[in-house]
Enzyme design. Structure first.
Site, PDB file in Angstrom:
ATOM      1  N   HIS A 185       0.785  -1.277  -0.039  1.00  0.00           N
ATOM      2  CA  HIS A 185       0.166   0.064   0.011  1.00  0.00           C
ATOM      3  C   HIS A 185       0.771   1.445  -0.121  1.00  0.00           C
ATOM      4  O   HIS A 185       0.438   2.406  -0.224  1.00  0.00           O
ATOM      5  CB  HIS A 185      -1.039   0.107   1.276  1.00  0.00           C
ATOM      6  CG  HIS A 185      -0.507   0.409   2.582  1.00  0.00           C
ATOM      7  ND1 HIS A 185       0.109  -0.533   3.332  1.00  0.00           N
ATOM      8  CD2 HIS A 185      -0.461   1.581   3.395  1.00  0.00           C
ATOM      9  CE1 HIS A 185       0.619  -0.099   4.282  1.00  0.00           C
ATOM     10  NE2 HIS A 185       0.177   1.350   4.448  1.00  0.00           N
ATOM     11  N   HIS A 247       7.574  -2.206   2.271  1.00  0.00           N
ATOM     12  CA  HIS A 247       7.458  -0.689   2.130  1.00  0.00           C
ATOM     13  C   HIS A 247       8.624  -0.139   2.205  1.00  0.00           C
ATOM     14  O   HIS A 247       8.919   0.752   1.154  1.00  0.00           O
ATOM     15  CB  HIS A 247       6.756  -0.442   3.233  1.00  0.00           C
ATOM     16  CG  HIS A 247       5.414  -1.027   3.744  1.00  0.00           C
ATOM     17  ND1 HIS A 247       4.496  -1.538   2.579  1.00  0.00           N
ATOM     18  CD2 HIS A 247       4.849  -1.173   4.815  1.00  0.00           C
ATOM     19  CE1 HIS A 247       3.447  -2.011   3.345  1.00  0.00           C
ATOM     20  NE2 HIS A 247       3.514  -1.972   4.268  1.00  0.00           N
ATOM     21  N   LYS A 345       8.462   0.480  15.446  1.00  0.00           N
ATOM     22  CA  LYS A 345       6.949   0.855  16.420  1.00  0.00           C
ATOM     23  C   LYS A 345       7.463   1.339  17.714  1.00  0.00           C
ATOM     24  O   LYS A 345       8.378   1.299  18.369  1.00  0.00           O
ATOM     25  CB  LYS A 345       6.204  -0.631  16.588  1.00  0.00           C
ATOM     26  CG  LYS A 345       5.706  -1.180  15.329  1.00  0.00           C
ATOM     27  CD  LYS A 345       4.607  -1.822  15.342  1.00  0.00           C
ATOM     28  CE  LYS A 345       4.038  -2.381  14.131  1.00  0.00           C
ATOM     29  NZ  LYS A 345       3.420  -1.619  13.143  1.00  0.00           N
TER      30      LYS A 345
HETATM   31  C1  BG6 Z   1       1.261  -2.493   7.151  1.00  0.00           C
HETATM   32  C2  BG6 Z   1       2.173  -3.303   8.314  1.00  0.00           C
HETATM   33  O1  BG6 Z   1       1.996  -2.994   6.048  1.00  0.00           O
HETATM   34  O2  BG6 Z   1       1.667  -0.888   7.067  1.00  0.00           O
HETATM   35  C3  BG6 Z   1       1.810  -2.539   9.887  1.00  0.00           C
HETATM   36  O3  BG6 Z   1       1.697  -4.335   8.395  1.00  0.00           O
HETATM   37  C4  BG6 Z   1       2.050  -1.170   9.755  1.00  0.00           C
HETATM   38  O4  BG6 Z   1       2.592  -2.934  10.679  1.00  0.00           O
HETATM   39  C5  BG6 Z   1       1.547  -0.378   8.369  1.00  0.00           C
HETATM   40  O5  BG6 Z   1       1.562  -0.340  10.939  1.00  0.00           O
HETATM   41  C6  BG6 Z   1       1.951   1.120   8.271  1.00  0.00           C
HETATM   42  O6  BG6 Z   1       1.335   1.544   7.157  1.00  0.00           O
HETATM   43  P1  BG6 Z   1       0.859   3.206   7.298  1.00  0.00           P
HETATM   44  O7  BG6 Z   1       0.123   3.378   5.896  1.00  0.00           O
HETATM   45  O8  BG6 Z   1       0.072   3.492   8.517  1.00  0.00           O
HETATM   46  O9  BG6 Z   1       2.079   3.807   7.359  1.00  0.00           O
END
Ligand code: BG6
Length: 498
Positions: A185, A247, A345
């Site tokens: 995403h 990511h 985190k």
């Molecule tokens: C997800 C992870 O893919 O991305 C999560 O599994 C993480 O652990 C999240 O919190 C972070 O996404 P964003 O869009 O909030 O930065």
């Protein structure tokens, strides 16, 4: 000349219209579906992008969800600020069906619901990865993946190269790559796509985008959240697999790639793949020098005390909630430029950004200013929150006295440059699938190349017994992460410094 600077781009028409579709969501009562998928589709609906006859089929595992899911969706959409009218219209699109992912017979109801619908069909597997293969097989048994059907896989694809290959092979046996959409995403985030625009729609930066002008690059994805309600998943995975394999490496790829010939799925993905393949392996003893694993201990964030990871979990654990890495991309463009990556985190601030630190000027022409006082230019690409970019540079302090120089910032924020709501990543990604555009999805070879780079790090941690180092919640990770960059004579640019 008309002033087009502040034209509202939301006034520009949508790209190709979204064709009528049936979107089938497996894991329809799960956290991702509730937090992201329904809100994304409902926002698109409120913008009039979804054709009226399009449907969403929510597949649940337990019969009780047939009863309680609608209320949960309505509550979630209300919390998104969508109007009662939009919510009502959106809810009419939803049909809830029960199926057991492992039981082919229970897919008969789905086959019947889809019938001979001429709509574009998309199956979103928002489930644990061990259900990907049985669901795919059962969809194929009922002929549901034929024609133009699309399959959407949520990360993580496996937990190492071998398991990713297994999933990819099983998927390839039932549906071609050209109709498989692997979601990361981060690629749907506005600022991440803007990285391509910044680089390739402007000459200014691209000319400096190499070891000639860039000293090093820092990528930080910092979160304040902890385990949330995801203990079952997260503790088996840890930050390297959860965030870096996908990511963070995708950000690195878009940052470091060569220009694709055009903004087209395979052209973009070919270039990202070349970056992944050029990442210098970190293995053996090098793992202990070039990586830092951490796990949050009790601490405080925003003045509130938060428990340690293991307290939230309820038992001891060796999962890392923080990783910092130093890596290099062995290409002509990037030779000698270190990339420092970190994610974690329960850090002090929620902030994702790429910091590009340029080389210092070679010589100070200013008699009273030492060369070291000329702070090197820094470009900060902020992905979230407060998306935008900042360019730090030296300026003259106004006045006719002795020449004084200070660093100042050119600050471009998207929320002030553009007057519209920033869509969530899933809004774009879901309609891209329905349109059949794979540009922002990971290809099989990319996912596997990323695992091929990550696997030796995990093996090194096991071999050298690199247990996670505790860091207080609310900090920037273990002090060893600071050592990782300071050893090179550099330092992290912490978001609060910006
Ligand atoms: C997800 C992870 O893919 O991305 C999560 O599994 C993480 O652990 C999240 O919190 C972070 O996404 P964003 O869009 O909030 O930065």
């Amino acid at each position: 000349m008309p002033d087009t600077h502040h034209a509202n781009p939301s006034a520009t028409p949508e790209r190709t219209p979204v064709p009528a579709f049936d979107l089938v969501i497996f894991g329809a009562s799960g956290d991702l579906a509730l937090r992201k998928l329904y809100p994304a589709m409902a926002h698109r609906d409120s913008e009039g992008v979804l054709p009226p006859e399009s449907r969403i089929i929510a597949m649940v595992h337990q019969a009780r969800h047939i009863e309680d899911l609608p209320q949960q969706i309505i509550a979630r959409l209300g919390a998104e600020g969508l109007s009662g009218e939009t919510i009502e219209r959106f809810m009419r699109r939803i049909t809830i069906l029960q199926a057991d992912a492992n039981d082919p017979r229970s897919f008969a109801g789905l086959a019947e619901a889809l019938g001979a619908s001429p709509h574009v069909r998309a199956f979103y597997l928002s489930t644990a990865p061990d259900l990907f293969v049985p669901i795919c097989r059962n969809l194929a048994t009922h002929g549901l993946l034929d024609g133009e059907a699309r399959l959407i896989l949520e990360k993580p694809i496996g937990r190492d190269l071998a398991s990713a290959k297994e999933i990819n092979d099983a998927v390839a046996a039932v549906i071609p790559e050209s109709r498989t959409y692997r979601i990361d995403h981060y690629l749907g985030k506005e600022t991440v796509q803007n990285l391509l625009v910044l680089r390739f729609a402007n000459t200014l930066f691209e000319r400096s985008w190499s070891s000639r002008d860039i000293d090093h690059v820092q990528i930080t994805v910092a979160e304040t959240v902890g385990l949330e309600a995801r203990a079952g998943y997260y503790d088996k995975v840890g930050a390297l697999r959860d965030m870096v394999q996908n990511h963070v490496l995708q950000l690195l790829c878009l940052f470091a790639s060569e220009p694709p010939n055009q903004l087209e799925a395979d052209a973009v993905r070919d270039e990202k793949l070349r970056v992944l393949r050029a990442l210098r392996p970190i293995k053996g003893a090098d793992v202990t020098r070039s990586t830092v694993r951490g796990q949050y201990a009790q601490g405080s964030i925003d003045g509130k005390s938060v428990p340690a990871y293991t307290e939230e979990l309820g038992h001891p654990s060796d999962a890392e909630t923080f990783v910092a890495l130093r890596c290099e991309v062995d290409t002509w463009r990037w030779a000698g430029v270190p990339f420092y990556l970190r994610t974690g985190k329960r850090l002090g601030l929620r902030s994702s950004e790429i910091v590009v630190v340029f080389k210092p000027v070679p010589h100070s022409i200013f008699a009273n200013v030492a060369q070291e006082a000329l702070v090197p230019n820094r470009l900060v690409l902020r992905l979230q929150p407060n998306d935008g970019l900042q360019l730090h540079m030296m300026m003259k302090v106004p006045g006719s006295g002795r020449l004084k120089l200070v660093p100042r910032t050119l600050d471009l924020r998207y929320d002030t440059a553009f007057d519209f709501r920033t869509p969530d990543a899933y809004e774009r990604l879901l309609t891209d699938v329905i349109r059949g555009d794979q540009t922002l999805f990971m290809r099989r070879d990319e996912v596997e190349a990323a695992w091929a780079w990550v696997d030796p790090i995990i093996q090194g941690w096991v071999e050298f017994n690199a247990k996670p180092i505790r860091y207080p919640a609310g900090s920037w990770g273990p002090s060893q992460a600071i050592g990782l960059i300071e050893r090179d004579g550099r330092s992290w640019v912490d978001p609060e410094d910006i």
